[in-house]
Write a protein that holds these residues in place. Structure first.
Motif, mmCIF file in Angstrom:
data_model
loop_
_atom_site.group_PDB
_atom_site.id
_atom_site.type_symbol
_atom_site.label_atom_id
_atom_site.label_comp_id
_atom_site.label_asym_id
_atom_site.label_seq_id
_atom_site.Cartn_x
_atom_site.Cartn_y
_atom_site.Cartn_z
ATOM 1 N N TRP A 1 1.078 -1.373 0.007
ATOM 2 C CA TRP A 1 -0.258 -0.015 -0.069
ATOM 3 C C TRP A 1 0.658 1.324 -0.108
ATOM 4 O O TRP A 1 0.563 2.165 0.114
ATOM 5 N N LEU A 2 1.980 1.117 0.900
ATOM 6 C CA LEU A 2 2.571 2.931 0.806
ATOM 7 C C LEU A 2 3.241 2.787 -0.845
ATOM 8 O O LEU A 2 3.493 3.961 -1.072
ATOM 9 N N TRP A 3 3.578 2.028 -1.687
ATOM 10 C CA TRP A 3 3.529 2.538 -3.180
ATOM 11 C C TRP A 3 2.808 2.967 -3.663
ATOM 12 O O TRP A 3 3.166 3.007 -5.068
ATOM 13 N N THR A 4 1.497 3.590 -3.045
ATOM 14 C CA THR A 4 0.360 3.749 -4.441
ATOM 15 C C THR A 4 -0.018 4.873 -3.746
ATOM 16 O O THR A 4 -0.123 5.892 -4.251
ATOM 17 N N ILE A 5 1.488 5.361 -2.604
ATOM 18 C CA ILE A 5 1.015 7.177 -2.113
ATOM 19 C C ILE A 5 1.544 7.785 -3.244
ATOM 20 O O ILE A 5 0.738 9.150 -3.546
ATOM 21 N N PRO A 6 2.735 7.398 -3.537
ATOM 22 C CA PRO A 6 3.404 8.337 -4.716
ATOM 23 C C PRO A 6 2.365 8.655 -6.001
ATOM 24 O O PRO A 6 1.926 9.687 -6.541
ATOM 25 N N SER A 7 1.688 7.961 -6.375
ATOM 26 C CA SER A 7 0.858 7.563 -7.442
ATOM 27 C C SER A 7 -0.850 8.972 -7.281
ATOM 28 O O SER A 7 -0.824 9.701 -7.308
ATOM 29 N N LEU B 1 -0.915 10.612 -4.130
ATOM 30 C CA LEU B 1 0.100 12.106 -4.109
ATOM 31 C C LEU B 1 -0.272 13.073 -5.588
ATOM 32 O O LEU B 1 -0.801 14.359 -6.268
ATOM 33 N N VAL B 2 0.415 12.036 -7.338
ATOM 34 C CA VAL B 2 0.306 12.979 -7.966
ATOM 35 C C VAL B 2 -1.088 13.329 -8.778
ATOM 36 O O VAL B 2 -1.476 14.857 -9.011
ATOM 37 N N VAL B 3 -2.347 12.589 -8.515
ATOM 38 C CA VAL B 3 -3.219 13.050 -8.932
ATOM 39 C C VAL B 3 -3.704 14.287 -7.846
ATOM 40 O O VAL B 3 -4.153 14.922 -8.812
ATOM 41 N N ALA B 4 -3.321 13.539 -6.651
ATOM 42 C CA ALA B 4 -3.928 15.198 -5.879
ATOM 43 C C ALA B 4 -3.615 16.222 -6.165
ATOM 44 O O ALA B 4 -4.335 17.255 -6.158
ATOM 45 N N VAL B 5 -2.427 16.495 -6.042
ATOM 46 C CA VAL B 5 -1.952 17.753 -6.283
ATOM 47 C C VAL B 5 -1.946 18.342 -7.950
ATOM 48 O O VAL B 5 -2.096 19.806 -8.212
ATOM 49 N N VAL C 1 -7.603 9.301 -12.452
ATOM 50 C CA VAL C 1 -8.540 8.399 -11.387
ATOM 51 C C VAL C 1 -8.163 6.798 -11.859
ATOM 52 O O VAL C 1 -7.986 6.125 -11.772
ATOM 53 N N LEU C 2 -8.417 6.780 -13.387
ATOM 54 C CA LEU C 2 -9.053 5.001 -13.557
ATOM 55 C C LEU C 2 -7.448 4.442 -14.325
ATOM 56 O O LEU C 2 -7.556 3.423 -13.667
ATOM 57 N N LEU C 3 -6.588 5.672 -14.162
ATOM 58 C CA LEU C 3 -5.615 4.451 -14.384
ATOM 59 C C LEU C 3 -4.770 4.071 -12.883
ATOM 60 O O LEU C 3 -4.196 2.487 -13.234
ATOM 61 N N THR C 4 -4.951 4.385 -11.316
ATOM 62 C CA THR C 4 -4.462 4.213 -10.749
ATOM 63 C C THR C 4 -5.090 2.769 -10.169
ATOM 64 O O THR C 4 -4.907 1.852 -9.656
ATOM 65 N N ALA C 5 -6.994 3.815 -10.473
ATOM 66 C CA ALA C 5 -7.759 2.004 -10.259
ATOM 67 C C ALA C 5 -7.326 0.678 -10.631
ATOM 68 O O ALA C 5 -7.247 -0.470 -10.246
ATOM 69 N N THR D 1 6.924 -7.725 -8.775
ATOM 70 C CA THR D 1 6.290 -7.455 -9.365
ATOM 71 C C THR D 1 5.254 -5.762 -9.029
ATOM 72 O O THR D 1 4.815 -4.906 -9.994
ATOM 73 N N ALA D 2 4.527 -6.282 -8.113
ATOM 74 C CA ALA D 2 3.331 -5.175 -7.053
ATOM 75 C C ALA D 2 4.202 -4.433 -7.279
ATOM 76 O O ALA D 2 3.765 -3.476 -7.674
ATOM 77 N N ARG D 3 5.627 -3.468 -6.966
ATOM 78 C CA ARG D 3 5.841 -2.745 -6.311
ATOM 79 C C ARG D 3 6.460 -2.122 -8.192
ATOM 80 O O ARG D 3 6.582 -0.735 -8.225
ATOM 81 N N ALA D 4 6.819 -2.546 -9.187
ATOM 82 C CA ALA D 4 6.924 -2.137 -10.433
ATOM 83 C C ALA D 4 6.159 -1.770 -10.110
ATOM 84 O O ALA D 4 6.066 -0.885 -11.280
ATOM 85 N N LEU D 5 4.889 -1.962 -10.746
ATOM 86 C CA LEU D 5 3.776 -1.853 -11.840
ATOM 87 C C LEU D 5 3.233 -0.805 -10.385
ATOM 88 O O LEU D 5 2.768 0.185 -11.749
ATOM 89 N N LEU D 6 2.601 -0.813 -9.867
ATOM 90 C CA LEU D 6 2.407 0.742 -8.828
ATOM 91 C C LEU D 6 3.755 2.304 -9.605
ATOM 92 O O LEU D 6 3.022 2.811 -9.235
ATOM 93 N N ALA D 7 4.875 1.375 -9.237
ATOM 94 C CA ALA D 7 5.958 3.005 -9.380
ATOM 95 C C ALA D 7 5.424 2.821 -11.237
ATOM 96 O O ALA D 7 5.997 4.759 -11.030
ATOM 97 N N MET D 8 5.427 2.320 -12.041
ATOM 98 C CA MET D 8 4.822 3.025 -13.527
ATOM 99 C C MET D 8 3.970 3.587 -13.573
ATOM 100 O O MET D 8 3.642 4.596 -14.170
ATOM 101 N N ALA D 9 2.776 3.118 -13.119
ATOM 102 C CA ALA D 9 1.798 4.152 -12.542
ATOM 103 C C ALA D 9 1.994 5.486 -12.219
ATOM 104 O O ALA D 9 1.128 6.155 -12.244
ATOM 105 N N THR D 10 2.717 5.756 -10.860
ATOM 106 C CA THR D 10 2.922 7.003 -10.814
ATOM 107 C C THR D 10 4.027 8.075 -12.158
ATOM 108 O O THR D 10 4.138 8.766 -12.050
ATOM 109 N N LEU D 11 4.608 7.045 -13.157
ATOM 110 C CA LEU D 11 5.660 7.499 -13.449
ATOM 111 C C LEU D 11 4.293 8.025 -15.015
ATOM 112 O O LEU D 11 4.701 9.670 -15.134
#
Length: 367
Positions: A137-143, A145-149, A195-199, A234-244
């Motif tokens: 779950w911690l890896w979803t925070i950057p994504s 934050l980007v959406v919120a900002v 939002v859709l991409l993150t979900a 894989t889980a961390r990499a996918l969430l990192a790619m979502a942030t990018l």
């Protein structure tokens, strides 16, 4: 003009590099060569090595040619549309080469009776249910934050936006922008996309964590340990790619709000996140993925993975088994998973997704 040409060239180069690496055993399953299930002792069979050589050598000729033609067409038309054509042609060539290799290996496998003297079996890791790999779950925070900002900035600038916003025109030819009335849909469309991409990415990670594991029947304990490591990576990499990718959409939102359509700016906004995402994927494959070495402390079971070619279709690209309750199964192309098209839940989910997408598109057109 040079920026557009470079962008077209970069897109083709990245896709070509990925297609060239797909059959490599480091990228895919060592027990599935070009979508054909093979025993471990046949990993370096001359037929498999020859098909890999042919596949790679042809692509090494085709990729530069298509890259050059795409770059020239992009420069002449001042558009990135030629990149989509180039990618389609490149994928068709790779698919034809893949199908040829699949057919040749399948014939050699049947003729040589590669599984005739082997004991086939399947293993399961029940600890993946009793002690599953946790969602990071911690890896979803950057994504998030980007959406919120991005949304907050949009709310601040929205009252000061002009009456119309310039959005790119679709089609082949000189890049042009059309004026659209400033509404919540036009101004925040890319934010909704974030939002859709993150979900979607969260859903993919959740599904992957519950997918059927790719375990080696010969070394079940060692492969289970490696699979857990791969699953967490894989889980961390996918969430990192979502942030990018969300960063890219944030940059494109800024372009829409500011009206600055500089070619260099667009190339940086799109190119840098995509290149970083490719680097994350490469790290996942080269450092986290792969079968790894078997554990020396574990005695081989004498079993090999079951020959399940009868459930594959389209040269190993698809998996269809109505008797298999699994929704996601290990993919034979590259690493990761593919859906079981024989599962009724998959078919129902696909129908619901298409219906929702069609309804959303119709609503967008009406608005």
């Amino acid at each position: 003009m040079l920026v557009i040409a470079a962008l077209n060239l970069g897109i083709i180069a990245m896709v070509g590099a990925l297609l060239h690496l797909v059959p490599h055993p480091r990228l895919g399953s060592p027990s599935a060569a070009f979508g054909v299930r093979t025993p471990p002792d046949r990993a370096d069979d001359p037929v498999i090595l020859e098909q890999r050589r042919r596949y790679g050598s042809v692509l090494l000729i085709v990729i530069p040619v298509i890259s050059l033609l795409t770059a020239l067409a992009g420069a002449l038309l001042d558009s990135v549309a030629p990149a989509s054509v180039g990618v389609a042609v490149l994928c068709l060539v790779a698919a034809a080469l893949w199908a040829r290799a699949h057919r040749a290996i399948s014939q050699a496998k049947d003729t040589g009776r590669w599984y005739g003297h082997l004991r086939q079996g399947a293993v399961a890791d029940t600890s993946l249910r009793t002690d599953p790999v946790r969602f990071p779950w911690l890896w979803t925070i950057p994504s998030a934050l980007v959406v919120a900002v991005t949304a907050l900035v949009g709310v601040v600038v929205y009252p000061n936006l002009p009456d119309t916003l310039q959005l790119p025109r679709r089609g082949v030819g000189e890049t042009a922008y059309l004026d659209y009335p400033t509404t919540v849909w036009t101004a925040f469309g890319l934010v909704f996309g974030q939002v859709l991409l993150t979900a979607l990415m969260v859903g993919v990670v959740v599904s992957a964590l519950r997918a059927r594991p790719d375990l080696d029947a010969a070394q079940p304990r060692g492969s289970a340990v490696r699979y857990r490591k791969y699953l967490a990576g894989t889980a961390r990499a996918l969430l990192a790619m979502a942030t990018l990718l969300n960063l890219m959409l944030s940059g494109l939102s800024a372009v829409v709000w500011s009206g600055n359509h500089s070619g260099w700016l667009l190339a940086a906004i799109v190119g840098i996140p995509l290149a970083a995402s490719l680097a994350v994927a490469a790290h996942l494959v080269l450092r986290v993925g792969g079968g790894g070495k078997a554990s020396e402390a574990e005695a081989p079971t004498g079993l090999v993975r079951r020959d399940d070619d009868r459930h594959s279709a389209a040269a190993g690209l698809l998996y269809i088994n109505a008797d298999d309750p699994a929704v996601l199964v290990p993919s034979r192309v590259g690493r990761g998973w593919t859906v079981n098209l024989g599962n009724p839940r998959v078919l129902a989910g696909a129908a619901a997704t298409l219906a929702a997408a069609g309804g959303a598109a119709a609503l967008f057109v009406l608005m």
